[in-house]
Design an enzyme around this catalytic site. Structure first.
Site, mmCIF file in Angstrom:
data_model
loop_
_atom_site.group_PDB
_atom_site.id
_atom_site.type_symbol
_atom_site.label_atom_id
_atom_site.label_comp_id
_atom_site.label_asym_id
_atom_site.label_seq_id
_atom_site.Cartn_x
_atom_site.Cartn_y
_atom_site.Cartn_z
ATOM 1 C CG ASP A 37 -2.139 0.893 1.033
ATOM 2 O OD1 ASP A 37 -3.208 0.340 0.731
ATOM 3 O OD2 ASP A 37 -2.026 2.125 1.177
ATOM 4 C CG ASP A 57 3.310 6.000 -5.655
ATOM 5 O OD1 ASP A 57 2.302 5.453 -6.151
ATOM 6 O OD2 ASP A 57 3.608 7.192 -5.850
ATOM 7 C CB SER A 121 -16.491 0.449 -9.432
ATOM 8 O OG SER A 121 -17.564 1.242 -8.966
ATOM 9 C CE1 TYR A 152 -13.001 4.432 -8.111
ATOM 10 C CE2 TYR A 152 -15.348 4.012 -8.427
ATOM 11 C CZ TYR A 152 -14.117 3.636 -7.918
ATOM 12 O OH TYR A 152 -14.004 2.456 -7.209
ATOM 13 C CE LYS A 156 -12.106 1.179 -9.660
ATOM 14 N NZ LYS A 156 -11.088 0.255 -9.126
ATOM 15 C CG ASN A 181 -22.811 1.040 -3.178
ATOM 16 O OD1 ASN A 181 -22.028 1.966 -3.325
ATOM 17 N ND2 ASN A 181 -23.961 0.977 -3.832
ATOM 18 C CB THR A 224 -32.941 2.704 -4.798
ATOM 19 O OG1 THR A 224 -32.823 2.956 -6.213
ATOM 20 C CG2 THR A 224 -34.330 3.074 -4.320
ATOM 21 N NE ARG A 289 -24.370 2.398 -9.667
ATOM 22 C CZ ARG A 289 -23.462 3.347 -9.446
ATOM 23 N NH1 ARG A 289 -22.772 3.350 -8.316
ATOM 24 N NH2 ARG A 289 -23.264 4.302 -10.342
#
Length: 332
Positions: A37, A57, A121, A152, A156, A181, A224, A289
């Site tokens: 990380d 990195d 995602s 974002y 992805k 999520n 939602t 979603r």
């Protein structure tokens, strides 16, 4: 390719999902796990003593070669990201994560890594299919024609395509789950990068502990979403990695709730009822979603199944303990 007996690299191991994954891989029989990380070790959400933990990195190509040398499999979870409040206001930073994905794919190809998992995602999905709160669950093919979340989501989706072409052109076996999520303990719950479940738990706890009994909700509360507990996420990650699924696939719960219902559940767990105010100018994301799990059931005979209330109860208890520890530190 099975987990047992293999050596793995987990990128983003100091983050929420990565920290849980490192621990679980070792418990599942992995021979060695290299945890990497960008954050200093003392800022990781959790560390596992048996893992080889490194601060690197991975936007730097040379560091990717160092990290991936000698491993059998790579779990690429590293990204500069957060909840909607972060990704709507930091689109360029989110897109720069493409450097990590590009360099890790190149290093994995050159070092003959057997399998590469990239965490995508639900933000890749076409926004025009998410304009109504009464949403039809999103199928994998709904990512095209492309109109993902700006910044974002585009990063992805582009990285998904890179995985596809690295497999087609170079033979690097790639697996691509699309997260919906994820929530649970040992993740961000304050500071601007937290997602809705953690933010609501924190806000309810703060309102309860302060005696204000008021809560601000971003948007009108009718948006939602579905939310997947971390244990389901880790189970799905391992199953997808070991599978022969060569295309992007949903990894999320299909239990749909409004944000108001999410608040209802947390209030019930806390034993309070709060006055709600709605910030209509705050970041709110798409109107609706949900995850269509038809394909994952067909491939794996499994789908995420932990009830939202059960997962929220554990998450609430953990954030409560974190807030209590923080108060104790401030008093001391």
């Amino acid at each position: 390719m099975k987990i047992n007996g293999q050596t793995f690299l987990v990128c983003g191991a100091g983050g929420f999902i990565g920290g849980h994954l490192v621990k679980d891989l070792l418990e599942s029989g992995a021979r060695e796990v290299r945890a990497v990380d960008i954050k200093p070790l003392n800022e990781w959400y959790q560390t596992t003593p048996r893992a080889v933990s490194l601060t690197l990195d991975l936007q730097d190509k040379a560091n990717c070669y160092q990290a991936a040398a000698g491993v059998d499999g790579v779990f690429q979870l590293a990204a500069d990201m957060g909840g909607m409040g972060f990704i709507e206001n930091n689109r360029a930073l989110c897109m720069l994560s493409v450097l990590i994905n590009t360099h890790m794919l190149i290093a994995s190809k050159d070092l003959s890594v057997k399998r590469f998992l990239y965490s995508s995602s639900a933000c890749v999905y076409n926004g025009e299919k998410q304009v109504s709160a009464d949403v039809i669950p999103l199928k994998e093919e709904d990512a095209y024609p492309a109109l993902p979340e700006d910044g974002y989501g585009w990063e992805k989706l582009f990285s998904e395509r890179m995985c596809r072409h690295f497999e087609e052109d170079f033979g690097l076996q790639c697996r691509v789950p699309r997260f919906h999520n994820v929530y649970g303990p040992y993740g961000t719950w304050d500071g601007g990068r937290e997602k809705a479940p953690a933010a609501i738990c924190r806000k309810v706890l703060k309102a309860k502990n302060s005696g204000s009994h008021e809560i601000e909700i971003w948007g009108d509360g009718r948006q939602t979403r579905s939310f997947m507990y971390i244990d389901d996420c880790i189970e799905g990650l391992k199953a997808i990695f070991e599978s022969e699924i060569h295309e992007p696939i949903n990894l999320g719960s299909s239990e749909l709730v409004t944000i108001n219902q999410l608040v209802d559940i947390v209030e019930d767990i806390a034993g309070v009822e709060l006055k709600r105010t709605y910030n209509l100018s705050a970041p709110r994301g798409v109107n609706g979603r949900n995850s269509d799990n038809t394909k994952i059931r067909q491939y794996l005979g499994w789908e995420p199944s932990i009830r939202l209330r059960d997962g929220l109860a554990k998450t609430y208890a953990w954030i409560d303990s974190e807030m209590h520890a923080l108060r104790e530190t401030q008093v001391a």
